[in-house]
Design a protein around this motif. Sequence first.
Motif, PDB file in Angstrom:
ATOM      1  N   ILE A  79     -46.781 -26.794  26.932  1.00  0.00           N
ATOM      2  CA  ILE A  79     -45.707 -25.900  26.477  1.00  0.00           C
ATOM      3  C   ILE A  79     -44.396 -26.263  27.176  1.00  0.00           C
ATOM      4  N   ALA A  80     -44.449 -26.479  28.495  1.00  0.00           N
ATOM      5  CA  ALA A  80     -43.232 -26.855  29.232  1.00  0.00           C
ATOM      6  C   ALA A  80     -42.694 -28.202  28.763  1.00  0.00           C
ATOM      7  N   ALA A  81     -43.582 -29.162  28.561  1.00  0.00           N
ATOM      8  CA  ALA A  81     -43.159 -30.489  28.108  1.00  0.00           C
ATOM      9  C   ALA A  81     -42.533 -30.424  26.724  1.00  0.00           C
ATOM     10  N   THR A  82     -43.080 -29.597  25.867  1.00  0.00           N
ATOM     11  CA  THR A  82     -42.530 -29.446  24.516  1.00  0.00           C
ATOM     12  C   THR A  82     -41.138 -28.827  24.589  1.00  0.00           C
ATOM     13  N   TYR A  83     -40.995 -27.808  25.387  1.00  0.00           N
ATOM     14  CA  TYR A  83     -39.701 -27.132  25.520  1.00  0.00           C
ATOM     15  C   TYR A  83     -38.636 -28.075  26.086  1.00  0.00           C
ATOM     16  N   LEU A  84     -39.006 -28.828  27.101  1.00  0.00           N
ATOM     17  CA  LEU A  84     -38.038 -29.713  27.760  1.00  0.00           C
ATOM     18  C   LEU A  84     -37.812 -31.026  27.021  1.00  0.00           C
ATOM     19  N   GLY A  85     -38.857 -31.567  26.439  1.00  0.00           N
ATOM     20  CA  GLY A  85     -38.762 -32.918  25.900  1.00  0.00           C
ATOM     21  C   GLY A  85     -38.658 -33.040  24.398  1.00  0.00           C
ATOM     22  N   HIS A  86     -38.987 -31.992  23.680  1.00  0.00           N
ATOM     23  CA  HIS A  86     -38.988 -32.077  22.218  1.00  0.00           C
ATOM     24  C   HIS A  86     -38.218 -30.900  21.628  1.00  0.00           C
ATOM     25  N   THR A  90     -32.231 -28.113  19.040  1.00  0.00           N
ATOM     26  CA  THR A  90     -30.873 -28.446  19.506  1.00  0.00           C
ATOM     27  C   THR A  90     -30.377 -29.745  18.899  1.00  0.00           C
ATOM     28  N   GLN A  91     -31.150 -30.343  17.995  1.00  0.00           N
ATOM     29  CA  GLN A  91     -30.842 -31.670  17.467  1.00  0.00           C
ATOM     30  C   GLN A  91     -30.634 -31.625  15.961  1.00  0.00           C
ATOM     31  N   THR A  92     -30.193 -32.753  15.419  1.00  0.00           N
ATOM     32  CA  THR A  92     -30.012 -32.868  13.975  1.00  0.00           C
ATOM     33  C   THR A  92     -30.570 -34.202  13.503  1.00  0.00           C
ATOM     34  N   GLY A  93     -30.745 -34.313  12.207  1.00  0.00           N
ATOM     35  CA  GLY A  93     -31.121 -35.573  11.582  1.00  0.00           C
ATOM     36  C   GLY A  93     -32.488 -36.079  11.980  1.00  0.00           C
ATOM     37  N   GLY A  98     -38.099 -36.158  14.212  1.00  0.00           N
ATOM     38  CA  GLY A  98     -39.073 -36.807  15.087  1.00  0.00           C
ATOM     39  C   GLY A  98     -39.585 -35.880  16.163  1.00  0.00           C
ATOM     40  N   ASN A  99     -38.686 -35.138  16.779  1.00  0.00           N
ATOM     41  CA  ASN A  99     -39.106 -34.221  17.839  1.00  0.00           C
ATOM     42  C   ASN A  99     -39.852 -33.015  17.289  1.00  0.00           C
ATOM     43  N   GLN A 100     -39.551 -32.624  16.052  1.00  0.00           N
ATOM     44  CA  GLN A 100     -40.304 -31.539  15.431  1.00  0.00           C
ATOM     45  C   GLN A 100     -41.757 -31.966  15.199  1.00  0.00           C
ATOM     46  N   ALA A 104     -45.010 -30.236  16.873  1.00  0.00           N
ATOM     47  CA  ALA A 104     -46.154 -29.782  16.074  1.00  0.00           C
ATOM     48  C   ALA A 104     -47.455 -30.396  16.586  1.00  0.00           C
ATOM     49  N   LYS A 105     -47.397 -31.678  16.962  1.00  0.00           N
ATOM     50  CA  LYS A 105     -48.570 -32.338  17.549  1.00  0.00           C
ATOM     51  C   LYS A 105     -48.977 -31.617  18.829  1.00  0.00           C
ATOM     52  N   ASN A 106     -47.991 -31.257  19.645  1.00  0.00           N
ATOM     53  CA  ASN A 106     -48.294 -30.554  20.889  1.00  0.00           C
ATOM     54  C   ASN A 106     -48.894 -29.179  20.616  1.00  0.00           C
TER      55      ASN A 106
END
Length: 129
Positions: A79-86, A90-93, A98-100, A104-106
């Motif tokens: 959960i922490a890794a997902t919040y911080l790294g994915h 806060t992103q677009t395009g 990719g991070n979504q 979802a994998k996490n």
Amino acid sequence: MAHALYALGRIALAAIFLWSGYGKLVSPGGLSMMLAGKGLPYPLYLTYAAGVAEVGLGALVVVGWQARAAALGLVAFTIAATYLGHDFWTQTGAEARGNQIHAAKNLAIVGGLLMLVAGGAGRFSLARK
């Protein structure tokens, strides 16, 4: 047969943490730079702590000793890794998409870990009764 499949599932679930944690320990630069960029203190130490947590908790899941507690620790880590790294919100395009997918994998990994917390390590484990 079901007991063997359960053990194989436990090993497969832990494999991503063993692999990722080992990578952090032998090559900490990438994550350390990302954590520094997010303003976290002591990014190199956090990277090594993450690597140790992934390898240590992943190994406990593989052998099935204290697997419920280890899986719960990996839930918190994921959960922490997902919040911080994915942080796709806060992103677009393409970066956001990719991070979504990674988030979802996490989420799926967290689901598998929660099933391990609920069901325990199974018959083929060091914790068998």
